[in-house]
Design an enzyme around this catalytic site. Structure first.
Site, short mmCIF file in Angstrom:
data_model
loop_
_atom_site.label_atom_id
_atom_site.label_comp_id
_atom_site.label_asym_id
_atom_site.label_seq_id
_atom_site.Cartn_x
_atom_site.Cartn_y
_atom_site.Cartn_z
CD GLU A 1 7.41 -2.19 -6.77
OE1 GLU A 1 7.59 -1.48 -5.76
OE2 GLU A 1 6.36 -2.16 -7.42
N GLY B 1 0.84 -1.21 0.00
CA GLY B 1 0.00 0.00 0.00
C GLY B 1 0.86 1.25 0.00
CB SER C 1 -0.96 -5.42 -7.26
OG SER C 1 -0.59 -4.42 -8.15
C1 LIG Z 1 -0.06 -2.69 -13.10
C2 LIG Z 1 0.09 -1.76 -11.93
C3 LIG Z 1 0.23 -2.27 -10.65
C4 LIG Z 1 0.39 -1.40 -9.56
N1 LIG Z 1 0.47 -1.94 -8.30
C5 LIG Z 1 0.61 -1.11 -7.24
C6 LIG Z 1 0.66 -1.65 -5.90
O1 LIG Z 1 0.58 -2.86 -5.69
N2 LIG Z 1 0.80 -0.78 -4.87
C7 LIG Z 1 0.89 0.56 -5.05
O2 LIG Z 1 1.05 1.27 -4.07
N3 LIG Z 1 0.82 1.11 -6.30
C8 LIG Z 1 0.68 0.30 -7.39
N4 LIG Z 1 0.59 0.83 -8.66
C9 LIG Z 1 0.58 2.30 -8.81
C10 LIG Z 1 1.86 2.85 -9.42
O3 LIG Z 1 2.93 2.78 -8.50
C11 LIG Z 1 1.57 4.30 -9.85
O4 LIG Z 1 0.59 4.24 -10.87
C12 LIG Z 1 2.80 5.00 -10.38
O5 LIG Z 1 3.73 5.24 -9.35
C13 LIG Z 1 2.45 6.35 -11.05
O6 LIG Z 1 1.68 7.14 -10.23
P1 LIG Z 1 0.30 7.80 -10.73
O7 LIG Z 1 -0.51 6.71 -11.36
O8 LIG Z 1 -0.27 8.56 -9.62
O9 LIG Z 1 0.73 8.78 -11.93
P2 LIG Z 1 1.30 10.25 -11.78
O10 LIG Z 1 2.38 10.27 -10.76
O11 LIG Z 1 0.15 11.19 -11.58
O12 LIG Z 1 1.96 10.48 -13.20
C14 LIG Z 1 1.18 10.88 -14.35
C15 LIG Z 1 2.15 11.10 -15.51
O13 LIG Z 1 3.06 12.19 -15.20
C16 LIG Z 1 4.41 11.75 -15.34
N5 LIG Z 1 5.26 12.38 -14.31
C17 LIG Z 1 4.95 12.52 -12.99
N6 LIG Z 1 5.97 13.13 -12.34
C18 LIG Z 1 6.94 13.36 -13.26
C19 LIG Z 1 8.24 13.94 -13.20
N7 LIG Z 1 8.75 14.40 -12.05
N8 LIG Z 1 8.98 13.99 -14.35
C20 LIG Z 1 8.48 13.52 -15.53
N9 LIG Z 1 7.23 12.96 -15.64
C21 LIG Z 1 6.48 12.87 -14.53
C22 LIG Z 1 4.37 10.25 -15.12
O14 LIG Z 1 5.47 9.60 -15.74
C23 LIG Z 1 3.04 9.87 -15.79
O15 LIG Z 1 3.22 9.75 -17.18
C24 LIG Z 1 0.42 0.01 -9.76
C25 LIG Z 1 0.29 0.51 -11.06
C26 LIG Z 1 0.10 -0.36 -12.14
C27 LIG Z 1 -0.05 0.24 -13.51
#
Ligand SMILES: Cc1cc2nc3c(=O)[nH]c(=O)nc-3n(C[C@H](O)[C@H](O)[C@H](O)COP(=O)(O)OP(=O)(O)OC[C@H]3O[C@@H](n4cnc5c(N)ncnc54)[C@H](O)[C@@H]3O)c2cc1C
Length: 401
Positions: A254, A137, A171
């Protein structure tokens, strides 16, 4: 580098190959796991039961955590045995860490490194046996890439933390018994310094969850809510407000796993086979110069990935925890996986977009599922943009963008 195997290592490969082929056939039979790798996010209840059975057998055979030290129930295997294991498992598209991937690849190693003896004694063994499944989480609706902005709050009341807030994209939350949870314990401190790392029993009262359906149609992750959830103080890993360091160790493990567990090479071999059956621009695809160039390039990159996996294993076995360079493998493997899946789409043309139950479907519709799922891997565990930032700043020493 000398890649010749000793007689013992050859025997290890032979025994392992026989075991994997026999066991996977016995356990999975025809339950429909994707031969180029099945994510734990994509399995239905029946497949999950099979995965648990496979995990138990993996554990009994001593293969479940080759990289963990013997002291904590692993095999303490050398780098060559680990490389052989990864090659053989990926060749068959089997899950490297059975059903408890998050526990074995990152949470267990974090506890071995930073947990208390009591926590190691309590949690590591049921992780290995698969009796306790774990999830992670971290992400919240407004804290993904910028994870340190998380707001899920934990307040220490006597010998318990009381947790309130929300996580997202967790997940296998629906299947997990335990979770590592990042919480804010000091809102007044600078954001990286007020975070703690807790071990939470998912069966504690006050943890409702809502499944999130992915583009593939599966609902492998969830939104998880915390409503006055009481977590014993002894479930804190590391120092109070020192959770950021612990969370980074988990993330590094990870990312190593993210770079090593994708059966990309297997998928590229399948692509090559596909090119012998498909047509491209009116001629057999395998004879088309563009297709040949693409396939040759994929094959070269898959080989580079395999060799860089060996380097990572060697580093881990020297006792070093993975550093920012673990971002290379994660970035490269998931982007290659995405490009290869998209190329299958190019080869199959519009037919590649047909769902598996269409009467006109080709190649059992497996490529559509892979193409739809591939983008997610470039996002999970830190997006490709974030990996590039880490490589630029922490490996290459470039100024912050
Ligand atoms: C298949 C899958 C499994 C997952 N499993 C887990 C899990 O078990 N536990 C958990 O906690 N999370 C999990 N996640 C979540 C995952 O860690 C987040 O989706 C990821 O860290 C991105 O965060 P966000 O979705 O909030 O996107 P955001 O952080 O909002 O990013 C949106 C876009 O902006 C870009 N961006 C953001 N900041 C920057 C920067 N500083 N420079 C350049 N570009 C930037 C990103 O690359 C992306 O394209 C999972 C995600 C997926 C897809």
């Amino acid at each position: 580098m000398d890649f010749a195997l000793t007689t013992d290592q050859e025997r290890f490969r032979r025994d392992l190959r026989t075991w994997l082929e026999t066991t996977s056939l016995e356990v999975f039979g025809r339950v429909g796991l994707d031969p180029a790798g099945t994510s734990l996010l994509d399995v239905d209840d029946r497949q999950w039961e099979r995965l648990l059975e496979y995990h138990r057998r993996l554990h009994r055979a001593g293969y479940v955590a080759l990289h963990w030290p013997k002291e904590w129930g692993g095999a303490g295997a050398g780098p060559v045995e680990q490389a052989i294991y990864q090659d053989e498992v990926l060749r068959l598209g089997l899950p490297i860490y059975g059903a408890n991937q998050l526990a074995i690849d990152r949470i267990g190693p974090t506890l071995i490194l930073m947990g208390s003896d009591e926590q190691r004694r309590r949690y590591l063994s049921p992780m290995l046996s698969g009796d306790e499944i774990w999830c992670q989480g971290y992400s919240e609706p407004n804290a993904g890439s910028d994870l340190a902005s998380l707001t899920t709050r934990a307040v220490l009341e006597g010998d318990h933390f009381v947790v309130n807030g929300q996580k997202v994209w967790t997940s296998i939350a629906n299947r997990a018994h335990y979770q590592v949870l990042l919480v804010r314990t000091d809102p007044a401190a600078p954001k990286h310094k007020g975070i703690s790392y807790l071990l939470v029993d998912m069966r504690t009262p006050g943890i409702p969850m809502r499944p999130l359906r992915q583009i593939t149609g599966d609902a492998g992750f969830s939104e998880v809510f915390y409503d006055n959830v009481r977590v014993p103080r002894e479930n804190l890993v590391g120092e109070l407000n020192g959770g950021w360091q612990v969370s980074i160790a988990t993330l590094m493990y990870e990312r190593v796993s993210g770079g090593s567990r994708h059966p990309v090479a297997q998928m590229i071999d399948e692509l090559i086979a596909l090119s012998t059956r498909a047509e491209f621009s009116g001629i057999p695809a395998a004879q088309h110069p563009y297709v040949r160039q693409k396939l040759a390039q994929f094959k070269i990159e898959a080989e580079c990935l395999r060799l860089s996996r060996y380097r990572t294993i060697t580093r881990q076995l020297r006792g070093a925890i993975p550093g920012p360079e673990s971002s290379f493998g994660k970035l490269f493997a998931t982007e290659l996986n995405l490009r290869a899946a998209m190329f299958a789409d190019e080869l199959l043309g519009l037919d590649g977009n047909l769902a598996p139950d269409s009467p006109f479907v080709r190649e059992d519709g497996r490529w559509l599922r892979r193409t739809l799922g591939a983008r997610g891997y470039t996002v999970a565990a830190g997006t490709s943009e974030i990996q590039r930032n880490i490589i630029a700043e922490r490996v290459l020493g470039l100024p912050k963008g």
